[in-house]
Design a protein around this motif. Structure first.
Motif, PDB file in Angstrom:
ATOM      1  N   CYS A  50      44.566  51.816  36.841  1.00  0.00           N
ATOM      2  CA  CYS A  50      44.715  50.373  37.043  1.00  0.00           C
ATOM      3  C   CYS A  50      45.075  49.990  38.477  1.00  0.00           C
ATOM      4  O   CYS A  50      45.406  48.831  38.734  1.00  0.00           O
ATOM      5  CB  CYS A  50      45.791  49.820  36.102  1.00  0.00           C
ATOM      6  SG  CYS A  50      45.398  49.925  34.357  1.00  0.00           S
ATOM      7  N   GLU A  65      40.710  46.846  30.036  1.00  0.00           N
ATOM      8  CA  GLU A  65      41.666  46.758  31.146  1.00  0.00           C
ATOM      9  C   GLU A  65      43.038  46.313  30.644  1.00  0.00           C
ATOM     10  O   GLU A  65      44.071  46.839  31.082  1.00  0.00           O
ATOM     11  CB  GLU A  65      41.140  45.798  32.210  1.00  0.00           C
ATOM     12  CG  GLU A  65      39.949  46.346  32.977  1.00  0.00           C
ATOM     13  CD  GLU A  65      39.266  45.292  33.849  1.00  0.00           C
ATOM     14  OE1 GLU A  65      38.557  45.677  34.798  1.00  0.00           O
ATOM     15  OE2 GLU A  65      39.431  44.078  33.560  1.00  0.00           O
ATOM     16  N   VAL A  77      46.602  48.284  31.037  1.00  0.00           N
ATOM     17  CA  VAL A  77      47.762  47.664  31.680  1.00  0.00           C
ATOM     18  C   VAL A  77      48.958  47.660  30.729  1.00  0.00           C
ATOM     19  O   VAL A  77      50.094  47.945  31.129  1.00  0.00           O
ATOM     20  CB  VAL A  77      47.424  46.231  32.152  1.00  0.00           C
ATOM     21  CG1 VAL A  77      48.697  45.501  32.611  1.00  0.00           C
ATOM     22  CG2 VAL A  77      46.404  46.266  33.276  1.00  0.00           C
TER      23      VAL A  77
END
Length: 241
Positions: free
Chosen positions: A130, A145, A149
């Motif tokens: 990330c 994503e 995260v």
């Protein structure tokens, strides 16, 4: 590491878990499976201290985790550091203005120097792939994503146990592969991984053990990967969940 003895959880509408007996050792990679509503998420909420069992006992590292234990703020915080959770819906877990702030949020609740916080944030962003997302707004990220995260924000606290509730849902095959590869790396580094999944074909080579719930909120099977490989009918059953 984790011991459940006759663990039961009752909702107003009926049982969520019915007399669960389970032991999980440090460093295991365990996949929890079963039909929707069978109790997987309820179990994860109890393990992470978000719910308290109606009866039976839950012990983590030989300490009983119950309502009395969780009323103590310091003890509750320590449990949340030791057992990290990535929820099924990442949007409920991400609320900061940047990815870097998201990963740093939990760390800033601890007595840590800013330099140590920055080091951990950088390390976890790199580990989860990330780093390039550092200044992005979490809300604008793709599903894969967001999952990474959320995982980075949990890993920043360096928990002993990682709980992931359906982390592969809604992801592309490539994103699913990335998440599983990362979890395997973490397990090999000594983390205990507990994951809920409906996708047996995707998870079968990653998990070492499969705990399968039935519609009665009980454990129907608790079987290791080697033994499961000799039971084609059970494999077919799991592939249809």
């Amino acid at each position: 590491m984790i011991t459940l003895d006759q663990l039961t959880y009752a909702y107003p509408s009926g049982l969520g878990l019915d007399k669960i007996n389970l032991q999980i050792k440090r460093g295991e990679f365990v996949c929890f499976m079963g039909p929707n509503g069978c109790g997987k998420s309820t179990l994860f909420n109890i393990l992470s201290g978000l719910k308290v069992a109606s009866s039976g006992t839950y012990a983590f590292q030989q300490t009983t985790i119950d309502a009395t234990y969780l009323k103590n703020a310091q003890q509750r915080q320590r449990l949340h550091q030791q057992i990290g959770v990535v929820f099924q819906n990442s949007d409920t877990q991400l609320f900061n203005l940047t990815v870097a702030d998201e990963v740093a949020f939990g760390l800033r609740q601890l007595p840590l120097a800013e330099a140590e916080i920055e080091r951990r944030v950088n390390d976890c962003l790199v580990l989860t792939g990330c780093r390039q997302l550092r200044e992005r707004v979490p809300y604008h990220l793709s599903g894969g994503e967001k999952k990474r995260v959320a995982l980075a924000s949990v890993l920043a606290l360096n928990p002993d146990v990682l709980i992931l509730d359906e982390p592969l849902n809604g992801l592309t095959p490539a994103a699913q592969h990335e998440i599983l590869a990362l979890l395997t790396t973490l397990q090999q580094a000594g983390k205990t991984i507990l994951i809920a999944s409906h996708d047996y074909l995707q998870i079968k080579t990653s998990a070492h053990r499969f705990v399968v719930f039935n519609e009665q909120h009980q454990i129907a099977y608790d079987i290791d990967r080697t033994s499961l490989a000799t039971k084609p009918e059970l494999q077919k059953e799991l592939a249809l969940l």
